[in-house]
Design an enzyme around this catalytic site. Structure first.
Site, PDB file in Angstrom:
ATOM      1  N   SER A  33       0.846  -1.195   0.000  1.00  0.00           N
ATOM      2  CA  SER A  33       0.000   0.000   0.000  1.00  0.00           C
ATOM      3  C   SER A  33       0.877   1.239   0.000  1.00  0.00           C
ATOM      4  CB  SER A  33      -0.947  -0.032   1.207  1.00  0.00           C
ATOM      5  OG  SER A  33      -1.932   0.967   1.091  1.00  0.00           O
ATOM      6  N   ASN A  34       0.350   2.377   0.347  1.00  0.00           N
ATOM      7  CA  ASN A  34       1.121   3.631   0.390  1.00  0.00           C
ATOM      8  C   ASN A  34       0.560   4.527   1.488  1.00  0.00           C
ATOM      9  OD1 ASN A  34      -0.992   5.482  -0.808  1.00  0.00           O
ATOM     10  ND2 ASN A  34      -0.799   3.974  -2.454  1.00  0.00           N
TER      11      ASN A  34
END
Ligand code: CTP
Ligand code: CA
Length: 227
Positions: A33-34
């Site tokens: 993810s980020n």
């Protein structure tokens, strides 16, 4: 309540907004993810609803309350975000892609937790995710006025302009994420709205305030395109 009567530039319009990160699973307990907080996308949803629009927010996993009068569809992966975005898109007037979509996902999701092996280096195989905003902008029928974001750390306007052209967008919001004061997780932002004709700088302010200015500007461009 008074603000609802001040800004009704989008009354009767349908707006779809993507927000937040996507989460791409590797196995039952892990994902890629980020750091997207979703703040900009949620602020845009609130501002669009205050401007009179009916708003559908397609959101990756974030810790934010859904603004009043906004319909929120929660998703995790880029593929789920694409499906939720395309669902009913032909009835939508304006699409704003504020999500930080993972560019790649693991080629396969392991059924069981991946065990640590004896190797010091482990490699992941990734496959490109669909480009949601380019898919919407490329629709042959029912294409909404389409606005993207460009999060860049250098040559911000140049990269934004090339994304505007490559993805066939109507507008792109260029965002310099190299400055931690206005980056992914901060409460403030500063952007440049880029169209084929020119640029409008919106100086640093709260994401909430900036979202109001952006919706005002985007609405002007959108209304001009339909007149
Ligand atoms: N976007 C999208 N779907 C993707 C990737 C990006 O809809 N799979 C959208 C983002 O929501 C944003 C715009 O495309 O509105 C630009 O995203 P960005 O990550 O800056 O562009 P990329 O084309 O992914 O290029 P890069 O990450 O290499 O800069
Ligand atoms: Ca990207």
């Amino acid at each position: 309540a008074a603000e609802q009567f001040e800004h009704t530039v989008l009354s009767g319009k349908r707006v779809v907004i993507t927000a937040g990160p996507t989460r791409e699973p590797l196995d039952p307990v892990r994902y890629i993810s980020n750091h997207s907080s979703g703040k900009m996308g949620y602020a845009l949803a609130e501002a669009a609803a205050d401007a009179g629009a009916s708003v559908k927010l397609v959101s990756g996993p974030v810790m934010l309350p859904v603004p009043p009068r906004v319909e929120c569809v929660q998703v995790e992966t880029a593929e789920e975000m694409l499906a939720a975005t395309l669902d009913g898109i032909e009835a939508c007037d304006l699409f704003i892609a504020a999500a930080a979509v993972a560019d790649y996902r693991p080629v396969a999701i392991a059924e069981h937790k991946i065990k640590k092996g004896s190797e010091e280096i482990m490699e992941l195989r990734l496959v490109k995710n669909p480009d949601i905003v380019a898919t919407v902008a490329g629709l042959e029928t029912g294409r909404p006025f389409t606005v993207g974001f460009a999060a860049e750390t250098r040559d911000v306007i140049d990269y934004a302009r090339s994304k505007l052209a490559r993805k066939r967008l109507d507008l792109i919001v260029a965002n310099d994420v190299s400055n931690p004061e206005i980056g992914f997780n901060s409460d403030d932002n500063a952007v440049t709205l880029v169209s084929a004709e020119g640029e409008t700088g919106l100086p640093q302010t709260s994401k909430r305030q900036l979202a109001r200015q952006l919706i005002e500007q985007i609405a002007q461009h959108y209304l001009k395109s339909t007149s």
